[in-house]
Write a protein that holds these residues in place. Structure first.
Motif: not given
Ligand SMILES: Nc1ncnc2c1ncn2[C@@H]1O[C@H](COP(=O)(O)OP(=O)(O)OP(=O)(O)O)[C@@H](O)[C@H]1O
Ligand SMILES: [Mg+2]
Lengths: 237, 234
Positions: B1-10, B55-64
């Motif tokens: 998880m790198k530099d993650v931000c989450l904005d909701v409604e500003g 956000i990556t898991w073992a270098g890959r973006v999480l998919d289904d």
């Protein structure tokens, strides 16, 4: 007073003896309203579910439209269908004015928005409730829809019953497009209106009693279902 | 998880969080209510997408396909309106492992076997949580998220489930959890992530963290908790 009680006993005896006219009218009422509800369920539920699960521009407008249509007066629907199918109307060639088909059409238009609207609400609430869990489990979309419909089965059945109640009880639409023709398009509500104005209170009252009984049955069925259904939201507080 | 931000409604709910998780350990997120712990778990599990960062898991973006190998027990477990057993078989069917004995064995492990036929909606808070845990185990995940999954359990059940979790971890499963129970945290956690107002303010090995918390919010948090503990014991 004696007059009224005479009328009442006559009405009761009509109901109990299974008077032919009465049976015919009740049967037509049921045929028309059940067919209308059946069609409305077939169209309204998938439509409601699709709108409830979909995300597309203009969704709010559709929702608003359905909600507004829920409260539309039956006479207005009757008038609309009349204008469509009368000889000079765009659908006049169908030649269905003053037939049960026209009555079914009017009731269908009357209750489809109710069923679509309530279905949308039910499915949307359920979806909101289960979305994260489904997403976490990677539930395929078609499975999710089926599971949500199954989860909402009680509410959806209640919805259909509500539609049936409204269809059976309305008089404004069917009297305009059906014309209340004896042995052809006379249903319970229109017959009550006519017999009352003619002064044949016994038949009117007999029909009223039957209608009331049916309404009671439908409503207690709805209530029974409601009570059996646990609340949609069942989480640890 | 790198530099993650989450904005909701500003509003910035998660603010520049970077962290790395390692396999086969129990990572524990703690912090005051509303700090953003649940949001972080949902971000990691891919139920929310970050507004910024990656956000990556073992270098890959999480998919289904990868999410299928993870399972999450939510803070408010959701049940289908049918029996306890049917709730479990719903999950087992999804992962193609629907054999009657598997379901019953899972129920046995969370001590719900006697409740198999009961409507899930009737379960008590603690029983719901145990069913939710059984559902998560049914996935046979490689990564297990537990968001305050034991908050409604009585002490014997807590012991039972903690033992289950440790057993999972010994089998090589990555456990990522949130808990408010200091005793439990000390029993289970290998490492602590302390979250405060959407930021990751401290990350340390569990023992170090409790012996010597570095950040001021964490110090305050631990102090108030130990204070209330003495208060209630007296
Ligand atoms: N969808 C949302 N829209 C707006 N705000 C949200 C949303 N979801 C969460 N929040 C806010 O984000 C903050 C963090 O929420 P979160 O659920 O992660 O807290 P938490 O650390 O898990 O707290 P708790 O210990 O009480 O579970 C809270 O202040 C919450 O109000
Ligand atoms: Mg939380």
């Amino acid at each position: 007073m004696t007059d009224l009680s005479d009328v009442f006993f006559l009405a009761i005896s009509l109901v109990l003896s299974g008077n032919n006219d009465l049976l015919e009218i009740v049967a037509l009422s049921l045929r028309v309203s059940l067919t209308a509800v059946g069609c409305a369920v077939l169209v309204g539920m998938p439509l409601g579910a699709a709108v409830g699960l979909g995300r597309f521009p203009g969704k709010n407008i559709i929702v608003l439209f359905f909600n507004a249509m829920m409260g539309i007066p039956p006479v207005v629907v009757g008038l609309f269908v009349y204008m469509m199918v009368s000889k000079s109307g765009p659908l006049g060639w169908l030649d269905i004015l003053y037939t049960p088909t026209a009555m079914i059409t009017a009731q269908f238009i009357l209750i489809t928005p109710i069923i679509a609207s309530l279905t949308r609400q039910v499915i949307e609430d359920l979806h909101q409730h289960h979305a994260q869990q489904f997403r976490s489990l990677c539930v395929p979309r078609h499975v999710a829809i089926l599971e949500l419909l199954r989860e909402g089965r009680t509410s959806l059945l209640t919805t259909a019953m509500a539609g049936l109640g409204r269809a059976m009880a309305e008089v404004g639409a069917v009297i305009i497009v059906g014309g209340n023709i004896n042995h052809l398009t006379r249903v319970m509500t229109t017959a009550i209106a006519l017999e009352t104005s003619k002064g044949d209170l016994a038949l009117a009252l007999a029909l009223g009693i039957v209608l009331l009984a049916m309404s009671l049955i439908i409503n207690s069925a709805v209530m029974g279902l409601r009570n059996r259904a646990p609340s949609v939201i069942g989480t640890v507080s | 998880m790198k530099d993650v931000c989450l904005d909701v409604e500003g509003k910035r709910l998660i603010d520049r969080v970077s962290l790395t998780l390692f396999p086969e350990t129990i990572s524990l997120f703690m912090g005051p209510s509303g700090a953003g712990k649940s949001l972080l778990l949902r971000l990691l599990h891919g139920l929310l997408s970050p507004s910024r960062g990656s956000i990556t898991w073992a270098g890959r973006v999480l998919d289904d396909r990868m999410r299928k190998r993870q399972a999450m027990v939510f803070q408010n477990p959701v049940m289908l309106n049918r029996s306890v057993l049917a709730n479990l078989t719903f999950v087992l069917r999804l992962v193609d492992n629907n054999h009657p004995h598997v379901a019953m064995e899972l129920l046995e492990r969370v001590a719900l076997r006697q409740h198999a036929r009961q409507p899930a909606m009737e379960l008590s808070g603690g029983e719901r949580q145990r069913l939710a845990i059984a559902k998560a185990l049914a996935v046979q995940p490689e990564v297990l998220f537990l968001d305050e999954a034991m908050s409604h359990l009585d002490p014997p059940s807590v012991t039972l489930i903690e033992e289950l979790i440790l057993q999972q971890q010994r089998q090589g499963i990555k456990v990522i959890m949130v808990s408010h129970d200091l005793g439990q945290i000390q029993r289970l956690a290998d490492e602590i992530f302390f979250v405060h107002q959407g930021q990751l303010v401290e990350h340390a090995v569990a023992q170090t963290f409790f012996a010597n918390p570095q950040s001021f919010p964490a110090q305050l948090f631990l102090q108030s908790q130990s204070w209330s503990k003495t208060f209630y014991q007296e």
